[in-house]
Design an enzyme around this catalytic site. Structure first.
Site, PDB file in Angstrom:
ATOM      1  N   GLU A  80      -6.709   4.572   7.726  1.00  0.00           N
ATOM      2  CA  GLU A  80      -6.523   6.010   7.456  1.00  0.00           C
ATOM      3  C   GLU A  80      -7.783   6.613   6.832  1.00  0.00           C
ATOM      4  OE1 GLU A  80      -2.812   5.552   5.363  1.00  0.00           O
ATOM      5  OE2 GLU A  80      -1.897   4.951   7.263  1.00  0.00           O
TER       6      GLU A  80
ATOM      7  N   GLY B 106       2.628   2.097  10.570  1.00  0.00           N
ATOM      8  CA  GLY B 106       3.571   3.198  10.431  1.00  0.00           C
ATOM      9  C   GLY B 106       4.313   3.537  11.712  1.00  0.00           C
TER      10      GLY B 106
ATOM     11  N   HIS C 177      -9.559   1.017   4.857  1.00  0.00           N
ATOM     12  CA  HIS C 177      -8.255   1.197   5.513  1.00  0.00           C
ATOM     13  C   HIS C 177      -8.402   2.148   6.713  1.00  0.00           C
ATOM     14  CE1 HIS C 177      -4.129   2.487   6.222  1.00  0.00           C
ATOM     15  NE2 HIS C 177      -3.783   1.320   5.689  1.00  0.00           N
TER      16      HIS C 177
ATOM     17  N   ASN D  36       0.872  -1.178   0.000  1.00  0.00           N
ATOM     18  CA  ASN D  36       0.000   0.000   0.000  1.00  0.00           C
ATOM     19  C   ASN D  36       0.906   1.225   0.000  1.00  0.00           C
ATOM     20  OD1 ASN D  36      -1.794   2.056   0.528  1.00  0.00           O
ATOM     21  ND2 ASN D  36      -2.263   1.401   2.625  1.00  0.00           N
ATOM     22  N   TRP D  37       0.940   1.901  -1.141  1.00  0.00           N
ATOM     23  CA  TRP D  37       1.835   3.059  -1.245  1.00  0.00           C
ATOM     24  C   TRP D  37       1.263   4.313  -0.594  1.00  0.00           C
ATOM     25  CZ3 TRP D  37       3.815   3.074  -7.058  1.00  0.00           C
ATOM     26  CH2 TRP D  37       4.713   1.997  -7.216  1.00  0.00           C
ATOM     27  N   LYS D  38      -0.005   4.284  -0.225  1.00  0.00           N
ATOM     28  CA  LYS D  38      -0.670   5.467   0.351  1.00  0.00           C
ATOM     29  C   LYS D  38      -0.494   6.662  -0.607  1.00  0.00           C
ATOM     30  CE  LYS D  38       0.012   3.247   4.700  1.00  0.00           C
ATOM     31  NZ  LYS D  38       0.068   3.294   6.135  1.00  0.00           N
TER      32      LYS D  38
ATOM     33  N   GLU E 217      -5.247  -5.115  10.409  1.00  0.00           N
ATOM     34  CA  GLU E 217      -4.210  -4.104  10.591  1.00  0.00           C
ATOM     35  C   GLU E 217      -4.445  -3.361  11.903  1.00  0.00           C
ATOM     36  OE1 GLU E 217      -2.274  -2.950   6.671  1.00  0.00           O
ATOM     37  OE2 GLU E 217      -4.052  -1.721   6.828  1.00  0.00           O
TER      38      GLU E 217
ATOM     39  N   GLY F  81       2.910  -1.333   4.125  1.00  0.00           N
ATOM     40  CA  GLY F  81       2.917   0.084   3.791  1.00  0.00           C
ATOM     41  C   GLY F  81       4.329   0.561   3.510  1.00  0.00           C
ATOM     42  N   GLY F  82       4.947   1.182   4.512  1.00  0.00           N
ATOM     43  CA  GLY F  82       6.267   1.801   4.351  1.00  0.00           C
ATOM     44  C   GLY F  82       7.293   0.919   3.645  1.00  0.00           C
TER      45      GLY F  82
ATOM     46  N   SER G 216       3.532  -2.378  10.043  1.00  0.00           N
ATOM     47  CA  SER G 216       4.993  -2.424  10.206  1.00  0.00           C
ATOM     48  C   SER G 216       5.610  -3.765   9.801  1.00  0.00           C
ATOM     49  CB  SER G 216       5.384  -2.040  11.634  1.00  0.00           C
ATOM     50  OG  SER G 216       5.012  -0.698  11.899  1.00  0.00           O
TER      51      SER G 216
HETATM   52  P1  PGA Z   1       2.916   0.138   7.471  1.00  0.00           P
HETATM   53  O1  PGA Z   1       1.452   0.359   6.854  1.00  0.00           O
HETATM   54  O2  PGA Z   1       3.441  -1.164   6.896  1.00  0.00           O
HETATM   55  O3  PGA Z   1       3.719   1.321   7.051  1.00  0.00           O
HETATM   56  O4  PGA Z   1       2.761   0.036   8.943  1.00  0.00           O
HETATM   57  C1  PGA Z   1       0.550  -0.694   6.651  1.00  0.00           C
HETATM   58  C2  PGA Z   1      -0.748  -0.192   6.063  1.00  0.00           C
HETATM   59  O5  PGA Z   1      -1.195   0.902   6.421  1.00  0.00           O
HETATM   60  O6  PGA Z   1      -1.359  -0.863   5.212  1.00  0.00           O
END
Ligand code: PGA
Length: 266
Positions: free
Chosen positions: A104, A189, A102, A12-14, A183, A250-251, A229
């Site tokens: 966010e 993050g 998600h 997930n590149w956000k 998640e 994500g990251g 993470s």
């Molecule tokens: P993260 O994000 O791996 O940076 O913790 C995961 C996500 O939000 O899907």
């Protein structure tokens, strides 16, 4: 049990990377993957920002054996919904995956269990694969409410799933893939991953809720990914848990060499 379920590794590149950077990324990913054996039984998906879903980026992703998906999808087919994405239009440009619910979206854009379930319904009935996200916040975990929160978040989703599966002639999808991503918000993050035991425990609870509400067959078939993470270092431990069927990253999905390691971990 695990063998009957799809294994999926997703990024997930956000709101990171522009189309030009995405082209470079997939070139590097392709190179990194050339030296790593890939399991043909694993689906690989990246959810980039919507402006990276065009034909040129899709081609570059396909060379690196990755499918692309949208980070959001609306519950109507079209209409006056500024800033939203329509499922039929996504399919029209060749995008078959959508991320829904998600944390966010829930935290910053007012997504609720109900609106997320409506998005799932539209995407699924349009023929899209859906990755549906749930997860508790730190305060909820600390208050011992993790199971209750997960059950609450799952219920509207499972209601829609029941409706879809109750339609005469509908079986568990052959081509569409509907899966869950657990998640925990406190792990997203933050660099604070759930331990293998914490992840397995939550996934087991999620599978039990699916079992209670929709029966054994659906519970055994639905894939549940872990997200929060995930790194090249911790992914293998998480993936060996019996109820963890994949990872949503994500990251660590933003660096092609690191993500290549994650993609070759299962
Ligand atoms: P993260 O994000 O791996 O940076 O913790 C995961 C996500 O939000 O899907």
């Amino acid at each position: 049990m695990t063998q009957t379920r799809a294994r999926i590794l997703a990024g997930n590149w956000k709101m990171h990377l522009a189309p030009g950077e995405a082209l470079e990324y997939f070139g590097s990913l392709d190179k990194s993957l050339a030296s790593q054996p890939l399991n043909p039984g694993v689906r690989r998906v990246i959810f980039p920002p919507a402006y990276c879903l065009g034909a040129d980026v899709q081609r570059a992703a396909a060379s690196a054996k990755v499918e692309l998906g949208a980070q959001n999808v609306h519950w109507e087919e079209k209409g006056a919904f500024t800033g939203e994405l329509a499922a039929p239009a996504l399919l029209n440009i060749g995008i078959r995956w959508a991320l829904v619910g998600h944390s966010e979206r829930r935290q910053y854009f007012g997504e609720t269990d109900e609106t997320a379930a409506k998005r799932f319904k539209r995407a699924a009935t349009s023929g899209m694969n859906v990755m549906y996200c749930i997860g508790e916040r730190l305060t909820e975990r600390e208050a011992g409410q993790t199971y209750d929160v997960l059950t609450r978040q799952l219920t509207p989703f499972l209601g829609v799933l029941r409706e879809l599966l109750d339609k005469p002639g509908t079986q568990w999808p052959d081509t569409e893939l509907w899966c869950l991503a657990y998640e925990p918000v406190w792990a997203i993050g933050t660099g604070k991953t759930a331990t293998n035991v914490e992840a397995e425990d939550a996934h087991k609870h999620i599978r039990k809720v699916v079992w209670d509400q929709l029966g054994m067959q659906v519970a055994q078939k639905i894939s549940i990914l872990y997200g929060g993470s995930v790194t090249p270092e911790n992914v293998s431990g998480l993936m060996t848990q019996p109820n963890v069927d994949g990872a949503l990253v994500g990251g660590a999905s933003l660096k092609p060499d690191g993500f290549a390691k994650i993609l070759s971990s299962a």
